[in-house]
Design an enzyme around this catalytic site. Structure first.
Site, PDB file in Angstrom:
ATOM      1  N   ASP A   1       5.226  -6.347  -3.859  1.00 30.01           N
ATOM      2  CA  ASP A   1       4.649  -7.558  -3.292  1.00 30.01           C
ATOM      3  C   ASP A   1       5.792  -8.543  -3.044  1.00 30.01           C
ATOM      4  O   ASP A   1       6.540  -8.853  -3.979  1.00 30.01           O
ATOM      5  CB  ASP A   1       3.636  -8.117  -4.309  1.00 30.01           C
TER       6      ASP A   1
ATOM      7  N   SER B   1       5.280 -17.337  14.528  1.00 31.85           N
ATOM      8  CA  SER B   1       4.010 -17.298  15.251  1.00 31.85           C
ATOM      9  C   SER B   1       3.950 -18.477  16.208  1.00 31.85           C
ATOM     10  O   SER B   1       4.620 -19.494  15.986  1.00 31.85           O
ATOM     11  CB  SER B   1       2.841 -17.402  14.266  1.00 31.85           C
TER      12      SER B   1
ATOM     13  N   PRO C   1       4.736 -14.528  18.037  1.00 32.51           N
ATOM     14  CA  PRO C   1       3.673 -14.007  18.900  1.00 32.51           C
ATOM     15  C   PRO C   1       2.426 -14.891  18.930  1.00 32.51           C
ATOM     16  O   PRO C   1       2.107 -15.576  17.954  1.00 32.51           O
ATOM     17  CB  PRO C   1       3.309 -12.660  18.256  1.00 32.51           C
TER      18      PRO C   1
ATOM     19  N   ASN D   1       8.849  -9.591   8.229  1.00 36.85           N
ATOM     20  CA  ASN D   1       7.576  -9.504   8.945  1.00 36.85           C
ATOM     21  C   ASN D   1       6.360  -9.710   8.044  1.00 36.85           C
ATOM     22  O   ASN D   1       5.344 -10.236   8.487  1.00 36.85           O
ATOM     23  CB  ASN D   1       7.502  -8.115   9.617  1.00 36.85           C
TER      24      ASN D   1
ATOM     25  N   TYR E   1      -2.130 -22.028   7.375  1.00 32.17           N
ATOM     26  CA  TYR E   1      -1.415 -20.956   8.090  1.00 32.17           C
ATOM     27  C   TYR E   1      -0.420 -21.586   9.060  1.00 32.17           C
ATOM     28  O   TYR E   1       0.743 -21.184   9.123  1.00 32.17           O
ATOM     29  CB  TYR E   1      -2.393 -20.029   8.829  1.00 32.17           C
TER      30      TYR E   1
ATOM     31  N   ARG F   1       0.851  -1.201   0.000  1.00 34.26           N
ATOM     32  CA  ARG F   1       0.000   0.000   0.000  1.00 34.26           C
ATOM     33  C   ARG F   1       0.886   1.249   0.000  1.00 34.26           C
ATOM     34  O   ARG F   1       1.428   1.654   1.031  1.00 34.26           O
ATOM     35  CB  ARG F   1      -0.940  -0.029   1.210  1.00 34.26           C
TER      36      ARG F   1
ATOM     37  N   GLU G   1      -4.257  -5.637  12.009  1.00 34.76           N
ATOM     38  CA  GLU G   1      -5.231  -5.897  10.935  1.00 34.76           C
ATOM     39  C   GLU G   1      -5.266  -7.384  10.553  1.00 34.76           C
ATOM     40  O   GLU G   1      -5.972  -7.779   9.628  1.00 34.76           O
ATOM     41  CB  GLU G   1      -4.873  -5.049   9.710  1.00 34.76           C
TER      42      GLU G   1
HETATM   43  N1  LIG Z   1      -1.455 -10.421  14.753  1.00 29.35           N
HETATM   44  C1  LIG Z   1      -1.213 -11.610  15.262  1.00 29.35           C
HETATM   45  O1  LIG Z   1      -1.963 -12.110  16.115  1.00 29.35           O
HETATM   46  C2  LIG Z   1       0.004 -12.369  14.830  1.00 29.35           C
HETATM   47  C3  LIG Z   1       0.403 -13.461  15.610  1.00 29.35           C
HETATM   48  C4  LIG Z   1       1.525 -14.172  15.214  1.00 29.35           C
HETATM   49  C5  LIG Z   1       2.227 -13.819  14.095  1.00 29.35           C
HETATM   50  N2  LIG Z   1       1.808 -12.753  13.335  1.00 29.35           N
HETATM   51  C6  LIG Z   1       2.592 -12.426  12.137  1.00 29.35           C
HETATM   52  O2  LIG Z   1       3.021 -11.088  12.220  1.00 29.35           O
HETATM   53  C7  LIG Z   1       3.305 -10.587  10.912  1.00 29.35           C
HETATM   54  C8  LIG Z   1       2.694  -9.199  10.747  1.00 29.35           C
HETATM   55  O3  LIG Z   1       1.292  -9.309  10.843  1.00 29.35           O
HETATM   56  P1  LIG Z   1       0.383  -8.242  11.613  1.00 29.35           P
HETATM   57  O4  LIG Z   1      -0.263  -8.938  12.726  1.00 29.35           O
HETATM   58  O5  LIG Z   1       1.126  -7.003  11.864  1.00 29.35           O
HETATM   59  O6  LIG Z   1      -0.767  -8.029  10.503  1.00 29.35           O
HETATM   60  P2  LIG Z   1      -1.141  -6.763   9.574  1.00 29.35           P
HETATM   61  O7  LIG Z   1      -1.480  -5.608  10.425  1.00 29.35           O
HETATM   62  O8  LIG Z   1      -2.168  -7.289   8.641  1.00 29.35           O
HETATM   63  O9  LIG Z   1       0.218  -6.457   8.782  1.00 29.35           O
HETATM   64  C9  LIG Z   1       0.692  -7.304   7.793  1.00 29.35           C
HETATM   65  C10 LIG Z   1       1.733  -6.573   6.970  1.00 29.35           C
HETATM   66  O10 LIG Z   1       2.249  -7.477   5.961  1.00 29.35           O
HETATM   67  C11 LIG Z   1       2.196  -6.851   4.706  1.00 29.35           C
HETATM   68  N3  LIG Z   1       1.979  -7.821   3.649  1.00 29.35           N
HETATM   69  C12 LIG Z   1       1.056  -8.810   3.601  1.00 29.35           C
HETATM   70  N4  LIG Z   1       1.145  -9.467   2.437  1.00 29.35           N
HETATM   71  C13 LIG Z   1       2.143  -8.883   1.727  1.00 29.35           C
HETATM   72  C14 LIG Z   1       2.708  -9.109   0.444  1.00 29.35           C
HETATM   73  N5  LIG Z   1       2.267 -10.095  -0.350  1.00 29.35           N
HETATM   74  N6  LIG Z   1       3.711  -8.313   0.024  1.00 29.35           N
HETATM   75  C15 LIG Z   1       4.173  -7.328   0.827  1.00 29.35           C
HETATM   76  N7  LIG Z   1       3.698  -7.074   2.045  1.00 29.35           N
HETATM   77  C16 LIG Z   1       2.679  -7.841   2.502  1.00 29.35           C
HETATM   78  C17 LIG Z   1       1.048  -5.846   4.805  1.00 29.35           C
HETATM   79  O11 LIG Z   1       1.287  -4.746   3.938  1.00 29.35           O
HETATM   80  P3  LIG Z   1       0.482  -4.427   2.571  1.00 29.35           P
HETATM   81  O12 LIG Z   1      -0.906  -4.953   2.753  1.00 29.35           O
HETATM   82  O13 LIG Z   1       0.584  -2.950   2.442  1.00 29.35           O
HETATM   83  O14 LIG Z   1       1.262  -5.145   1.542  1.00 29.35           O
HETATM   84  C18 LIG Z   1       1.167  -5.373   6.242  1.00 29.35           C
HETATM   85  O15 LIG Z   1       2.079  -4.307   6.337  1.00 29.35           O
HETATM   86  C19 LIG Z   1       2.767 -11.632   9.939  1.00 29.35           C
HETATM   87  O16 LIG Z   1       3.853 -12.425   9.471  1.00 29.35           O
HETATM   88  C20 LIG Z   1       1.850 -12.485  10.825  1.00 29.35           C
HETATM   89  O17 LIG Z   1       1.720 -13.803  10.353  1.00 29.35           O
HETATM   90  C21 LIG Z   1       0.723 -12.020  13.688  1.00 29.35           C
END
Ligand SMILES: NC(=O)c1ccc[n+]([C@@H]2O[C@H](COP(=O)([O-])OP(=O)(O)OC[C@H]3O[C@@H](n4cnc5c(N)ncnc54)[C@H](OP(=O)(O)O)[C@@H]3O)[C@@H](O)[C@H]2O)c1
Length: 257
Positions: free
Chosen positions: A65, A145, A188, A92, A158, A40, A194
């Site tokens: 991407d 995760s 985490p 990340n 996942y 984005r 999001e």
């Molecule tokens: N939230 C949780 O509970 C949780 C728990 C364990 C692990 N995690 C991990 O933490 C990481 C970050 O997630 P978050 O929780 O911060 O979620 P989030 O708020 O949805 O952020 C995800 C980020 O990844 C980017 N992204 C997704 N697909 C992409 C692609 N194909 N190319 C480039 N960028 C991409 C998104 O950016 P754009 O959409 O702008 O590309 C966004 O900046 C992930 O790996 C997730 O699996 C999250």
């Protein structure tokens, strides 16, 4: 303020929201220059403007991407041309897409998760790590995760993608033996970002329910952990950090009111 971070270049994939955005804020606050990626462009531009202005650090952005290896190579070439070697790479960018029984799951969801969480992390690492190896310096943090430690119902693909991140985190560590480069994952539990909105294909009601009745992790909590890991002395390599909210002890054990 961590003096170990001052003046370093930190590359964060998926810096447009959640954990990636929180890491960008905290590392900039500690004097690091940033290389931010995401799809984005408006959010990347906003982060660049705000963080440069607020903390007086340099911020470069790459709008692509992570599923496109050529884009990762283009970024690496551009950094090299600018004589920038990332000191820290935070892998990340990632997502969960869908939560269905395996015999009902959407192939498009599976491909998104495998291509982003596994192949995207590999592509970025393959493009950036040679620069670190050549300079014999650097630090990689992979955001895994707790889903990569214990499978839960309807988590299937996942879970598999995060088990792969766990394996790759270990593999990168082994292959870096003999170098000064460190590698660790932060894994985490439930963190309010999001993430759930993306998982439930934009359904905000369903996403909101994931975080009801207890205090989930905040993305800043994960950023704090990343800063701690990167601030450890050079002989300390923290290879895995598992972080749950206090109200969640496993994928199955929750204290929800
Ligand atoms: N939230 C949780 O509970 C949780 C728990 C364990 C692990 N995690 C991990 O933490 C990481 C970050 O997630 P978050 O929780 O911060 O979620 P989030 O708020 O949805 O952020 C995800 C980020 O990844 C980017 N992204 C997704 N697909 C992409 C692609 N194909 N190319 C480039 N960028 C991409 C998104 O950016 P754009 O959409 O702008 O590309 C966004 O900046 C992930 O790996 C997730 O699996 C999250």
């Amino acid at each position: 303020m961590s003096s170990k971070i001052l003046g370093k270049w930190v590359l964060i994939t998926g810096a447009t929201s959640g954990i990636g955005r929180a890491c960008a804020e905290l590392f900039a606050k500690n004097g690091a220059s940033l290389i931010l990626t995401g799809r984005r462009s408006d959010r990347l531009e906003a982060a660049q403007n705000v963080l440069q202005e607020k903390y007086g650090v340099k911020v470069k952005t790459y709008n692509f991407d992570v599923r496109e290896f050529n884009e990762a190579v283009k970024m690496a070439n551009d950094l090299q041309a600018s004589e920038i070697i990332p000191d820290i790479l935070i892998n990340n960018a990632g997502l969960a897409s869908g939560k269905d029984k395996i015999y009902e799951g959407l192939i498009s969801d599976w491909e998104k998760m495998i291509d982003t969480n596994i192949k995207g992390l590999l592509y970025i690492t393959r493009a950036i790590l040679p620069m670190m190896v050549a300079s014999n310096e650097g630090h990689i943090i992979n955001i895994g995760s707790t889903a990569g430690h214990l499978v839960y119902p309807e988590g299937n693909v996942y879970n598999a993608s995060k088990y792969a991140v766990k394996a790759l985190n270990e593999a990168i560590n082994l292959d870096l033996m003999g170098t000064n480069i460190r590698c660790g994952s932060i894994d985490p539990g439930a963190c309010e970002t999001e993430f759930s909105e993306v998982r439930f294909h934009g359904n905000k009601d369903k996403a909101g329910k994931v975080y009801e009745g207890y205090e989930p992790l905040k993305p800043q909590d994960i950023a704090d952990a990343a800063l701690y890991i990167c601030s450890a002395p050079a002989h300390v390599n923290i290879t895995t950090m598992i972080i749950y909210p206090t109200a969640q002890r496993s994928a199955y054990v929750w204290d929800k009111k």
